[in-house]
Design a protein around this motif. Structure first.
Motif, PDB file in Angstrom:
ATOM      1  N   CYS A 153     -12.569 -10.745   1.274  1.00 30.54           N
ATOM      2  CA  CYS A 153     -12.683  -9.410   1.886  1.00 30.54           C
ATOM      3  C   CYS A 153     -11.320  -8.721   1.965  1.00 30.54           C
ATOM      4  O   CYS A 153     -11.198  -7.540   1.620  1.00 30.54           O
ATOM      5  CB  CYS A 153     -13.294  -9.505   3.278  1.00 30.54           C
ATOM      6  N   ILE A 154     -10.316  -9.443   2.417  1.00 34.45           N
ATOM      7  CA  ILE A 154      -8.973  -8.863   2.526  1.00 34.45           C
ATOM      8  C   ILE A 154      -8.447  -8.485   1.144  1.00 34.45           C
ATOM      9  O   ILE A 154      -7.896  -7.403   0.953  1.00 34.45           O
ATOM     10  CB  ILE A 154      -8.020  -9.831   3.250  1.00 34.45           C
ATOM     11  N   ALA A 155      -8.635  -9.371   0.183  1.00 37.04           N
ATOM     12  CA  ALA A 155      -8.154  -9.089  -1.174  1.00 37.04           C
ATOM     13  C   ALA A 155      -8.881  -7.896  -1.784  1.00 37.04           C
ATOM     14  O   ALA A 155      -8.275  -7.099  -2.504  1.00 37.04           O
ATOM     15  CB  ALA A 155      -8.328 -10.318  -2.057  1.00 37.04           C
ATOM     16  N   SER A 156     -10.153  -7.757  -1.493  1.00 35.98           N
ATOM     17  CA  SER A 156     -10.894  -6.633  -2.070  1.00 35.98           C
ATOM     18  C   SER A 156     -10.467  -5.306  -1.455  1.00 35.98           C
ATOM     19  O   SER A 156     -10.551  -4.265  -2.105  1.00 35.98           O
ATOM     20  CB  SER A 156     -12.404  -6.830  -1.914  1.00 35.98           C
ATOM     21  N   MET A 157      -9.986  -5.332  -0.221  1.00 37.87           N
ATOM     22  CA  MET A 157      -9.500  -4.096   0.400  1.00 37.87           C
ATOM     23  C   MET A 157      -8.145  -3.692  -0.164  1.00 37.87           C
ATOM     24  O   MET A 157      -7.809  -2.517  -0.198  1.00 37.87           O
ATOM     25  CB  MET A 157      -9.380  -4.274   1.917  1.00 37.87           C
ATOM     26  N   LYS A 158      -7.366  -4.661  -0.625  1.00 36.62           N
ATOM     27  CA  LYS A 158      -6.035  -4.376  -1.146  1.00 36.62           C
ATOM     28  C   LYS A 158      -6.018  -4.190  -2.655  1.00 36.62           C
ATOM     29  O   LYS A 158      -4.988  -3.900  -3.227  1.00 36.62           O
ATOM     30  CB  LYS A 158      -5.082  -5.509  -0.779  1.00 36.62           C
ATOM     31  N   ALA A 159      -7.142  -4.387  -3.302  1.00 36.74           N
ATOM     32  CA  ALA A 159      -7.185  -4.283  -4.756  1.00 36.74           C
ATOM     33  C   ALA A 159      -6.902  -2.847  -5.185  1.00 36.74           C
ATOM     34  O   ALA A 159      -7.346  -1.898  -4.540  1.00 36.74           O
ATOM     35  CB  ALA A 159      -8.553  -4.715  -5.275  1.00 36.74           C
ATOM     36  N   PRO A 160      -6.156  -2.695  -6.267  1.00 41.25           N
ATOM     37  CA  PRO A 160      -5.884  -1.334  -6.748  1.00 41.25           C
ATOM     38  C   PRO A 160      -7.181  -0.686  -7.228  1.00 41.25           C
ATOM     39  O   PRO A 160      -8.080  -1.375  -7.710  1.00 41.25           O
ATOM     40  CB  PRO A 160      -4.912  -1.549  -7.913  1.00 41.25           C
TER      41      PRO A 160
END
Length: 175
Positions: A153-160
């Motif tokens: 979830c955190i990584a998907s929010m920070k994905a370009p």
């Protein structure tokens, strides 16, 4: 410059990681289920007890008293999820973060799947509490799956943001 083994063999690295996570989960469950009697609780701190409980349901004992059909339902769901994640991580070109998250999902989901197949319920042994309020007991497999979901979830929010593919013109389509 040499490439690390884990980068040269990402699929083998994934399999080793899943095996280690699965072994840690099963070893911890085995230890607590043989050390503590079913239903026993041992205080560790003011906020943590080691317990030995069996959960026939899912998270928060969801469907635990459903009459027995839930065992097969959760075995089916777990098999589908662990299977799909395993296929994706072993056959597709996925990034390192996705592969690690997949390892934690497969290791944790596989650990609870083993319990459901072998004994019909999941062994839980961690009991966090505060002022008489107890969080539902859980195990390492649960920790692995929840951590994987949080990281994803955190990584998907920070994905370009993805760049849209340019549309082909009618002239380019007819070439």
């Amino acid at each position: 410059m040499t490439v690390r083994w884990t980068q040269r063999y990402p699929r083998w690295t994934w399999l080793v990681a899943v095996a280690i996570l699965l072994a840690l989960d099963q070893a911890s469950k085995s230890f607590f289920s043989t050390t503590l009697a079913l239903g026993e609780s041992v205080p560790v701190t003011d906020w943590l007890n080691f317990v030995h409980v069996l959960n026939k349901g899912a998270a928060f004992s969801f469907l635990a008293d459903a009459g027995g059909w839930q065992r097969w339902f959760f075995i089916g769901v777990s098999t589908l999820v662990v299977g799909a994640v395993s296929v994706m991580c072993l056959t597709q070109e996925v990034g390192p973060l996705d592969r690690w998250v997949g390892a934690f999902v497969a290791g944790g989901g596989g650990g609870n799947l083993v319990d459901r197949v072998q004994i019909g319920a999941v062994v839980d042994f961690l009991d966090f509490h505060w002022r008489g309020i107890h969080w539902p007991a859980f195990n390492l497999a649960d920790v692995f799956v929840v951590c994987a979901a949080l990281v994803w979830c955190i990584a998907s929010m920070k994905a370009p943001p993805r760049q849209p593919k340019p549309q082909k013109t009618a002239e380019e389509l007819h070439r």
